[in-house]
Design an enzyme around this catalytic site. Structure first.
Site, PDB file in Angstrom:
ATOM      1  CG  HIS A  71      29.526  42.922  27.320  1.00  0.00           C
ATOM      2  ND1 HIS A  71      28.512  43.002  25.984  1.00  0.00           N
ATOM      3  CD2 HIS A  71      29.795  43.830  27.656  1.00  0.00           C
ATOM      4  CE1 HIS A  71      29.305  44.659  25.729  1.00  0.00           C
ATOM      5  NE2 HIS A  71      29.458  45.255  26.459  1.00  0.00           N
ATOM      6  CE  LYS A  76      41.957  27.455  58.584  1.00  0.00           C
ATOM      7  NZ  LYS A  76      42.266  28.255  59.705  1.00  0.00           N
ATOM      8  CD  GLU A 133      36.732  33.727  56.777  1.00  0.00           C
ATOM      9  OE1 GLU A 133      36.666  32.260  56.256  1.00  0.00           O
ATOM     10  OE2 GLU A 133      36.908  34.075  57.764  1.00  0.00           O
TER      11      GLU A 133
END
Ligand code: PA5
Length: 534
Positions: A349, A456, A320
């Site tokens: 793994h 937003k 950000e």
């Protein structure tokens, strides 16, 4: 072998007191690279100095950038700021002590035993990291998080809290006080309280900017308490402020040690000498590994379960801050540094196979913790003669590091003596400053988030479309996607309208009147209505 050892000694930056070391010897930067970086880094040091002195380092929002003052209030550029920080820490400690002692208690008269944190992004990730890294089974309040507007996710949290809702302190965190996800979480919590006959305000606390909608609500309803978020602290750097300190103190985590670790790392990373400054070395390595433009990803691999949320925390702090379209002069740069990771040896793994043998588009930052257990009393089990589980963890870390070196991959290693409040504060402060320095090298504003704001606004448009659609359907109108999109005045939004309708239908709030391909489907209100085509 000898060369590696010489390089290790040359490029290890240690802080004995903090029990931390940064080793960049396994980054294959060319001879003379550090010399070349000295000048730009010196300019970056100057800019960091100005930031700490109160410069407007976030020009787009016309704001100072003051997270460094949170752990050293005396550095704040104004006495009001210094006093606000100090008194807030004292208030947090007092409030936490009152909750623990039962002076601040639920209406039932019991003690608060659960803590529900509602917030998102920078208002959640720090508290989540701190709780996971430092939380203990005997914490006075067990912590839960709502960090999304997913109703099912919220139901799971409330189901887990169950009848203890009456003994749950609910902390709503939002700097702006208007973030929809957080507002929704709060409204859902309110409804769960009401269903249980509880008054939300009697168990609610706000952490928010003064004068925000949340602040006004908390004041008008006389919530238990309200703590400030200052405009000079960004969400992603707020963990050493009330956002992180309040939940930590409530869990009886040593917030003074946390602040001290950050403060000490700040002192260490303020040193204007590239080779002795671990944040500068870290950012110089990022610059080298990514060609100064995010060309490679940063994989964070802590060999410690307690730090498995660190990569998620850094994802926000780094991406950000550094993921920006424009530089400070307004020129397109599309900067960034992709961060992912989880923990070792678990990830060996999973994706480590690709790191060793696949596409070479990353560098790794290992975090190695020397002390194996916090329960020192436990007898150490030898899983093989002379070898413990912790020895294996170290073995896997060193083995993977070697394997990546042999494959020509760059790796950085940060070693911590142990994970505790002090070292976590220091680790966070190390990366905060590395991000700040890197931003100066890249010439970008690390402290705004126009992309988040754009998301937003776009979500707001979708919700507005849905409101118009629902109102149309409720009037009895039915129609195809294109007809309905035209009727609400958004003929270009057919695809959005389709997805919104499908979601409404899946949740029983609209229905398919006539099925078919997307373009031919006819939608109507939940109840059958006589309305014709739009
Ligand atoms: O780092 C940031 O600034 C953001 O991630 C914010 O923390 C996030 O958007 C939440 O904002 P607010 O605290 O205003 O609810």
């Amino acid at each position: 072998m000898h060369d590696r050892w010489t390089r290790f000694n040359a490029y290890l930056v240690e802080n004995q007191d903090l029990g931390m070391a940064l080793d960049v010897s396994q980054v294959n930067f060319p001879p003379g690279y550090l010399e070349v970086m000295e000048r730009p880094m010196s300019a970056a040091f100057d800019q960091m100095h100005d930031i700490e002195a109160g410069a407007i380092a976030n020009p787009d929002e016309d704001r100072m950038v003051g997270h460094y003052w949170l752990r050293a209030p005396d550095l704040a550029p104004a006495p009001e700021i210094r006093d606000a920080i100090s008194s807030t820490v004292a208030n947090i400690e007092r409030f936490a002590a009152d909750v623990h002692s039962g002076r601040v208690a639920p209406v039932s008269g019991d003690r608060f035993t659960h803590l529900l944190m509602i917030g998102i992004g920078g208002s959640a990730l720090g508290p989540q990291l701190v709780a996971d890294a430092l939380g203990t089974a005997d914490a006075p309040l067990s912590i839960h998080f709502i960090d999304n507007t997913d109703p099912d996710g919220m139901d799971r949290v409330f189901d887990a809290i169950g009848p203890d809702l009456a003994r749950t302190l609910i902390v709503v965190v939002s700097k702006s006080g208007g973030t929809r996800e957080t507002r929704n979480g709060m409204l859902e919590a309110r409804q769960w309280c009401a269903r249980s006959g509880l008054t939300f305000a009697r168990q609610a606390v706000a952490v928010t900017g003064t004068g925000s909608a949340l602040h006004r609500l908390a004041t008008s309803e006389a919530w238990l308490a309200s703590f400030p978020m200052w405009d000079w602290v960004g969400g992603r750097t707020s963990v050493t402020g009330p956002v992180g300190l309040l939940p930590a103190a409530l869990q009886r985590i040593d917030i003074q040690a946390f602040l001290e670790g950050a403060r000490q790392m700040d002192r260490h990373t303020r040193v204007p000498d590239l080779r002795r400054n671990p944040a500068a070395m870290l950012s110089a390595m990022w610059y080298h590994c990514t060609a100064g433009r995010g060309a490679k990803d940063m994989v964070i691999l802590p060999y410690k379960d307690r730090l498995s949320l660190f990569s998620r925390y850094l994802q926000q702090l780094v991406m950000e801050s550094l993921g920006k379209a424009l530089d400070l002069q307004g020129r397109p740069v599309h900067q960034g540094l992709t961060v992912y990771g989880n923990k070792g040896s678990t990830d060996q793994h999973a994706y480590v196979q690709q790191l060793r043998e696949g596409v070479h588009n990353f560098f790794v930052t290992f975090i190695h913790v020397l002390e194996d257990r916090s329960h020192h009393g436990l007898e150490t089990l030898e899983v093989e003669e002379g070898v413990t589980s912790g020895d294996y963890l170290t073995g896997f870390h060193l083995g993977t590091r070697r394997a990546l070196l042999e494959a020509g991959r760059d790796t950085i290693t940060i070693t911590l003596r142990r994970v505790d409040a002090r070292s976590l504060g220091a680790l966070i402060a190390l990366f905060e400053r590395a991000v700040g320095l890197y931003a100066h090298l890249a010439g970008i504003n690390a402290y705004h988030q126009p992309g988040v704001e754009a998301g937003k606004r776009a979500a707001g448009r979708v919700v507005a479309i849905q409101k118009r659609l629902l109102s149309l359907l409720r009037q009895g109108t039915s129609g195809t996607v294109e007809e309905l999109a035209g009727s609400i005045g958004s003929p270009d939004e057919a695809e959005t309208v389709y997805h919104v309708l499908e979601h409404l239908c899946a949740n029983g709030r609209a229905r398919v009147v006539k099925d078919g391909l997307p373009a031919g489907k006819v939608y109507g209100a939940r109840e059958a209505s006589s309305g014709g085509a739009a």
